[in-house]
Design a protein around this motif. Structure first.
Motif, PDB file in Angstrom:
ATOM      1  N   MET A 122      -3.752  10.864  -2.027  1.00  0.00           N
ATOM      2  CA  MET A 122      -3.580  12.144  -2.650  1.00  0.00           C
ATOM      3  C   MET A 122      -4.653  11.813  -3.904  1.00  0.00           C
ATOM      4  O   MET A 122      -5.160  12.848  -4.541  1.00  0.00           O
ATOM      5  N   ASN A 123      -4.971  10.805  -4.200  1.00  0.00           N
ATOM      6  CA  ASN A 123      -5.598  10.318  -5.540  1.00  0.00           C
ATOM      7  C   ASN A 123      -7.130   9.884  -5.107  1.00  0.00           C
ATOM      8  O   ASN A 123      -7.377   9.236  -4.154  1.00  0.00           O
ATOM      9  N   PRO A 124      -8.165  10.751  -5.583  1.00  0.00           N
ATOM     10  CA  PRO A 124      -9.602  10.543  -4.996  1.00  0.00           C
ATOM     11  C   PRO A 124     -10.234   8.925  -5.394  1.00  0.00           C
ATOM     12  O   PRO A 124     -10.737   8.357  -4.727  1.00  0.00           O
ATOM     13  N   GLU A 125      -9.725   8.487  -6.561  1.00  0.00           N
ATOM     14  CA  GLU A 125     -10.086   7.406  -6.806  1.00  0.00           C
ATOM     15  C   GLU A 125      -9.673   6.150  -5.866  1.00  0.00           C
ATOM     16  O   GLU A 125      -9.919   5.140  -5.430  1.00  0.00           O
ATOM     17  N   GLU A 126      -8.085   6.426  -5.523  1.00  0.00           N
ATOM     18  CA  GLU A 126      -7.709   5.580  -4.656  1.00  0.00           C
ATOM     19  C   GLU A 126      -8.210   5.413  -3.261  1.00  0.00           C
ATOM     20  O   GLU A 126      -8.409   4.467  -2.610  1.00  0.00           O
ATOM     21  N   ARG A 127      -8.890   6.635  -2.995  1.00  0.00           N
ATOM     22  CA  ARG A 127      -9.453   6.860  -1.668  1.00  0.00           C
ATOM     23  C   ARG A 127     -10.686   5.953  -1.616  1.00  0.00           C
ATOM     24  O   ARG A 127     -11.083   5.387  -0.459  1.00  0.00           O
ATOM     25  N   GLN A 128     -11.256   5.906  -2.587  1.00  0.00           N
ATOM     26  CA  GLN A 128     -12.580   5.099  -2.680  1.00  0.00           C
ATOM     27  C   GLN A 128     -12.351   3.577  -2.624  1.00  0.00           C
ATOM     28  O   GLN A 128     -13.084   2.929  -2.127  1.00  0.00           O
ATOM     29  N   ARG A 129     -11.455   3.175  -3.530  1.00  0.00           N
ATOM     30  CA  ARG A 129     -10.897   2.004  -3.627  1.00  0.00           C
ATOM     31  C   ARG A 129     -10.435   1.247  -2.053  1.00  0.00           C
ATOM     32  O   ARG A 129     -10.757   0.124  -1.663  1.00  0.00           O
ATOM     33  N   ALA A 130      -9.639   2.294  -1.561  1.00  0.00           N
ATOM     34  CA  ALA A 130      -9.250   1.841  -0.377  1.00  0.00           C
ATOM     35  C   ALA A 130     -10.160   1.573   0.815  1.00  0.00           C
ATOM     36  O   ALA A 130     -10.151   0.883   1.692  1.00  0.00           O
ATOM     37  N   LEU A 131     -11.338   2.546   0.823  1.00  0.00           N
ATOM     38  CA  LEU A 131     -12.450   2.255   1.912  1.00  0.00           C
ATOM     39  C   LEU A 131     -13.155   0.886   1.466  1.00  0.00           C
ATOM     40  O   LEU A 131     -13.007   0.253   2.549  1.00  0.00           O
TER      41      LEU A 131
ATOM     42  N   ASN B  51       2.901   2.702  -9.463  1.00  0.00           N
ATOM     43  CA  ASN B  51       2.299   3.347 -10.899  1.00  0.00           C
ATOM     44  C   ASN B  51       2.326   4.930 -10.723  1.00  0.00           C
ATOM     45  O   ASN B  51       3.109   5.650 -11.396  1.00  0.00           O
ATOM     46  N   LEU B  52       2.275   5.561  -9.441  1.00  0.00           N
ATOM     47  CA  LEU B  52       2.326   6.917  -8.986  1.00  0.00           C
ATOM     48  C   LEU B  52       3.550   7.510  -9.111  1.00  0.00           C
ATOM     49  O   LEU B  52       4.101   8.577  -9.454  1.00  0.00           O
ATOM     50  N   VAL B  53       4.534   6.859  -8.393  1.00  0.00           N
ATOM     51  CA  VAL B  53       5.847   7.189  -8.434  1.00  0.00           C
ATOM     52  C   VAL B  53       7.018   6.760  -9.215  1.00  0.00           C
ATOM     53  O   VAL B  53       7.754   7.780  -9.693  1.00  0.00           O
ATOM     54  N   PHE B  54       6.787   5.653  -9.807  1.00  0.00           N
ATOM     55  CA  PHE B  54       7.849   5.176 -10.967  1.00  0.00           C
ATOM     56  C   PHE B  54       7.367   5.267 -12.270  1.00  0.00           C
ATOM     57  O   PHE B  54       8.254   4.840 -13.265  1.00  0.00           O
ATOM     58  N   ARG B  55       6.278   5.249 -12.476  1.00  0.00           N
ATOM     59  CA  ARG B  55       5.624   4.819 -13.835  1.00  0.00           C
ATOM     60  C   ARG B  55       4.940   6.006 -14.404  1.00  0.00           C
ATOM     61  O   ARG B  55       3.939   6.020 -14.977  1.00  0.00           O
TER      62      ARG B  55
END
Length: 229
Positions: free
Chosen positions: A180-189, A224-228
């Motif tokens: 759901m995080n756009p930056e995460e999608r780019q890194r994952a690609l 980070n997203l869930v617990f921090r």
């Protein structure tokens, strides 16, 4: 002795076009709520309140909670009810286990991929590039799972395949959170492309290393997203 308290959590309602059983849809909705941190560890789940939120009777909720208990996410305690078990330590272990399993499977896939199988893996990478550019997370989540599933097929595992079956319970939920995080999608690609190209090139060492680093890095984002927050 600590006393568990009820926790109200926002659980997404079920869609009208459900095709699986009602119990399975309730199970998925509750599982995603737990894995996305909407229920705190140690909180008590109120079955009646959840049934009202989801617009169902308590029967599919009870059935889904039994399945979640088998998944290890909740626990039924005498005089306390259903308590959420999923916490930071559990999530961290989940990520470390996945990094170990998936990196080994990626190594085997690079060693065992046949010439005629390379095009199929490359096609998934092309679809992931297109979906990432389009910006919507839903298609990318499906393609993400297809990518990892294809690597499992290429690896032709038996024993490791059985070990990963239980892990799938957590993988799909965690992927939905971080994508759901756009930056995460780019890194994952970028990471998926590196993994895929290493497998296509039959570079077993790089495939194993890239997969391990990807899972650990994505796992850190999930924590980070869930617990921090």
């Amino acid at each position: 002795m600590e006393t568990a308290v009820d926790q109200a959590a926002e659980v997404e309602p079920l869609g009208p076009l459900a095709v699986a059983s009602l119990r399975e849809h309730v199970h998925r909705a509750l599982r995603q709520a737990i894995l996305s941190g909407k229920f705190q560890a140690g909180s008590r789940i109120n079955e009646r309140r959840l049934a009202e939120q989801l617009g169902v009777s308590t029967t599919p909720v009870k059935e889904a909670l039994r399945q979640l208990e088998a998944d290890g996410l909740v626990e039924t305690k005498p005089r306390s009810g259903v308590i959420v078990r999923f916490d930071y330590a559990w999530a961290e272990e989940m990520i470390l286990a996945r990094a170990s399993l998936e990196s080994t499977i990626a190594r085997l896939a690079a060693q065992r991929i046949a010439d005629e199988e390379r095009a199929g893996l490359r096609a998934i990478l092309d679809d992931m590039r297109r979906a990432t550019e389009a910006g919507g997370p839903e298609e990318l989540i499906v393609l993400n799972e297809a990518f990892h599933d294809r690597i499992h097929v290429l690896a032709r595992t038996r024993y490791l395949g059985q070990l990963t079956d239980r892990q799938q319970v957590y993988d799909s939920g965690a992927r939905r959170v971080i994508h759901m995080n756009p930056e995460e999608r780019q890194r994952a690609l970028a990471e998926h492309v590196a993994i895929g190209e290493a497998i296509i090139a039959r570079d077993a060492v790089s495939a194993e290393t890239e997969m391990r680093e990807h899972v650990l890095r994505a796992g850190e984002s999930y924590l980070n997203l869930v617990f921090r927050k």
